[in-house]
Design an enzyme around this catalytic site. Structure first.
Site, PDB file in Angstrom:
ATOM      1  N   GLY A  31      24.367  15.536  37.803  1.00  0.00           N
ATOM      2  CA  GLY A  31      24.384  16.733  37.221  1.00  0.00           C
ATOM      3  C   GLY A  31      23.276  17.418  36.405  1.00  0.00           C
ATOM      4  CE1 TYR A  32      21.640  20.395  30.646  1.00  0.00           C
ATOM      5  CE2 TYR A  32      19.508  19.646  31.202  1.00  0.00           C
ATOM      6  CZ  TYR A  32      20.136  20.499  30.434  1.00  0.00           C
ATOM      7  OH  TYR A  32      19.867  21.285  29.553  1.00  0.00           O
ATOM      8  CG  HIS A  37      19.735  17.446  40.970  1.00  0.00           C
ATOM      9  ND1 HIS A  37      19.246  17.860  39.830  1.00  0.00           N
ATOM     10  CD2 HIS A  37      20.011  16.164  41.106  1.00  0.00           C
ATOM     11  CE1 HIS A  37      19.537  16.728  38.916  1.00  0.00           C
ATOM     12  NE2 HIS A  37      20.011  15.819  39.789  1.00  0.00           N
ATOM     13  N   GLY A 147      16.972  11.484  46.893  1.00  0.00           N
ATOM     14  CA  GLY A 147      15.627  12.020  46.534  1.00  0.00           C
ATOM     15  C   GLY A 147      14.682  10.653  46.450  1.00  0.00           C
ATOM     16  CE  LYS A 149      11.894  11.117  38.406  1.00  0.00           C
ATOM     17  NZ  LYS A 149      13.178  10.482  37.991  1.00  0.00           N
ATOM     18  CD  GLN A 153      20.039   6.424  43.083  1.00  0.00           C
ATOM     19  OE1 GLN A 153      20.522   6.111  42.025  1.00  0.00           O
ATOM     20  NE2 GLN A 153      19.667   7.513  43.705  1.00  0.00           N
ATOM     21  CB  SER A 185      13.776  13.448  35.282  1.00  0.00           C
ATOM     22  OG  SER A 185      14.607  12.690  34.696  1.00  0.00           O
ATOM     23  NE  ARG A 187      18.037   8.765  31.536  1.00  0.00           N
ATOM     24  CZ  ARG A 187      18.599   8.286  32.891  1.00  0.00           C
ATOM     25  NH1 ARG A 187      18.225   7.993  33.980  1.00  0.00           N
ATOM     26  NH2 ARG A 187      19.872   7.671  32.312  1.00  0.00           N
TER      27      ARG A 187
END
Ligand code: AMP
Length: 281
Positions: A31-32, A37, A147, A149, A153, A185, A187
């Site tokens: 989210g955010y 995204h 992603g 990014k 992962q 991001s 963050r």
């Protein structure tokens, strides 16, 4: 666009859609939402009959001293952005829906889950692969979008899907960046204006590495040292790791050759940011 909280409900929905031959695209997120995204959502909308976006800040993938509690959340705004990008469903479960009662199972991708970010965040990738497995089982996607990014992962999820014969295609899309190069991001919302400025050194250092390679440098250690120097000039920056590895399996390389990944994690003040570039040499 519809908001669904209950795993059983979205699973029933997916089973029903699949039985009608619909192709389900899935974008898992915490989210955010930002343009990174949204680029994944738009691609899914283009390629699939229906797109499900999950929004779930997964407690399993945060360490005890990490930012789980303060991670930015805004479901209302996310719903608007996901709808505008063309998503059909937002699946936003509560913790109690995902982990009711005692939870005893973990999905762990060994070796590649323990290096790079995995060595500074023990257990992080097991949290990721466990929740992604749950989400795949709940949403039953044909294609899942991730992603670049989060390069490590992506490699880990590909490996998990392959090792466990998961019937899903994994697609990895390029990193979306601010005009000045900072990787988008959620963050980044933590950064004050001076930290935001300092954070530019991260992508700058990756560009520097690319430039050195283009000029013929083939020794990864020399490149890492040069990047380190650049970052260390910024007061608020503290390097967690800088590594140059094989892009396909994250193995160590002694010479810059083939598909390589230059990945780094840097604390800007208290906030840990990651970025990477992939190069074909
Ligand atoms: P997150 O919400 O940070 O867990 O990210 C959800 C998905 O969006 C992951 O597959 C990320 O790799 C991807 N993502 C995050 N930031 C970016 C970005 N700047 N560009 C492209 N994809 C991204």
């Amino acid at each position: 666009m519809k908001l669904i909280r209950n795993p059983k409900q979205i699973q029933r929905c997916s089973l029903n859609l699949r039985s009608k031959g619909k192709r389900i695209g899935f974008v898992p997120t915490m989210g955010y939402l930002h343009e990174g995204h949204l680029s994944l959502i738009r691609r899914s909308v283009k390629e699939c009959d229906l797109t499900v976006v999950s929004i779930y800040v997964n407690p399993l993938q945060f360490g005890p001293r990490e930012d789980f509690k303060r991670y930015p959340r805004n479901l209302k705004r996310d719903m608007m952005l996901a709808a505008a990008a063309g998503a059909d469903y937002v699946f936003a479960p509560r913790d109690i829906d995902m982990y009711p009662g005692e939870f005893l199972t973990a999905v762990c991708v060994d070796k590649i889950g323990k290096i790079l970010c995995g060595s500074s965040r023990p257990g992080h990738f097991t949290g990721v692969t466990t929740v992604v497995t749950k989400l795949f089982n709940i949403v039953l996607p044909d294609i899942a979008y991730f992603g670049q990014k989060d390069a490590q992962q992506a490699v880990i999820i590909r490996k998990m899907a392959k090792d466990l014969n998961m019937p899903v295609t994994i697609k990895v899309l390029p990193t979306a960046r601010e005009p000045d190069g900072l990787a988008l991001s959620s963050r980044n919302a933590y950064l004050n204006p001076s930290q935001r400025q300092d954070a530019l050194v991260i992508y700058k250092s990756l560009r520097k590495a690319r430039q050195l390679i283009r000029q013929g440098e083939r020794n990864p250690h020399t490149i890492v040292i040069s990047i380190k120097r650049l970052i260390q000039r910024v007061d608020s920056a503290r390097i967690d790791y800088i590594n140059i590895v094989d892009a396909a399996d994250l193995s160590r390389i002694e010479k810059i050759k083939g598909n390589i990944l230059i990945a780094l994690a840097v604390f800007i003040g208290k906030f840990r940011l990651i970025d990477n570039i992939m190069l074909r040499v």
